[in-house]
Design an enzyme around this catalytic site. Sequence first.
Site, PDB file in Angstrom:
ATOM      1  N   GLY A   1       0.798  -1.215   0.000  1.00 16.93           N
ATOM      2  CA  GLY A   1       0.000   0.000   0.000  1.00 16.93           C
ATOM      3  C   GLY A   1       0.827   1.260   0.000  1.00 16.93           C
ATOM      4  O   GLY A   1       1.274   1.745  -1.045  1.00 16.93           O
ATOM      5  N   CYS A   2       1.060   1.812   1.189  1.00 16.85           N
ATOM      6  CA  CYS A   2       1.710   3.115   1.288  1.00 16.85           C
ATOM      7  C   CYS A   2       3.182   3.078   0.893  1.00 16.85           C
ATOM      8  O   CYS A   2       3.693   4.050   0.343  1.00 16.85           O
ATOM      9  CB  CYS A   2       1.540   3.658   2.706  1.00 16.85           C
ATOM     10  SG  CYS A   2      -0.200   3.905   3.151  1.00 16.85           S
ATOM     11  N   VAL A   3       3.858   1.970   1.158  1.00 15.53           N
ATOM     12  CA  VAL A   3       5.259   1.853   0.721  1.00 15.53           C
ATOM     13  C   VAL A   3       5.325   1.823  -0.800  1.00 15.53           C
ATOM     14  O   VAL A   3       6.111   2.545  -1.425  1.00 15.53           O
ATOM     15  CB  VAL A   3       5.912   0.597   1.333  1.00 15.53           C
ATOM     16  CG1 VAL A   3       7.245   0.279   0.662  1.00 15.53           C
ATOM     17  CG2 VAL A   3       6.108   0.786   2.832  1.00 15.53           C
TER      18      VAL A   3
END
Length: 222
Positions: free
Chosen positions: A155-157
């Site tokens: 996701g955010c990575v």
Amino acid sequence: MKSDQVVTDEEFFRQRGFGQIMGFGQRPALVIVDIIRAFTDPDMPLGSNLDAEVAATNQLIDACRRNGVPLFFTTTAYDDAGLKDGGVWVLKQKGAATLRSGTPAVELDLRLHHEAGDALIVKKYASCFFGTDLLSRLVAHGCDTVLITGCTTSGCVRGTAVDAVQNGFRPIVVRDAVNDRSKAAHEQSLFDLQAKYCDVVGTQEVLEYLDGLQGGQTRPQH
């Protein structure tokens, strides 16, 4: 005639020229993605065990401080009572309702080597670049490389790594300093990131790079 030989994904991508090495630049920054209590407490809806990843990230934080490398911590937090500042994205996961501004859930994990005065970027979506001033901060520091730790890998990575390369930086995802709630999602994301968007390397290699920076780095004075 078609060959009956089984070709692994790794070999197939290698044959097609994917996964080339970008390498490190000269002026890195470390982005610590959402190592917050909502994600590091396994009992919370969005949480999982990230003990090892927190420890690896702390090694990198310490090395950055030794060498004058900028640090950027991030959190995801929503101010609107109806989560309107999360748009339609919050409709995909009920756990988003736990990411309320001012609650313990959106605070940095207390184990992180965070110090007063460190930059904290508050975001609403996956990428640390989207809707934030991270890009302008990196430019102000003259950075050419973005070292990425945190969660989640898929996701955010991932979103941060993709936006980093699209903005002209060399993204380096630190393999043992990122993780996901799903092992399959974690491993597939690392494979795809390495193939197309960034270099995926281990903590030790990044530590050697940081400690080998010529003369360290000087933070701009504000």
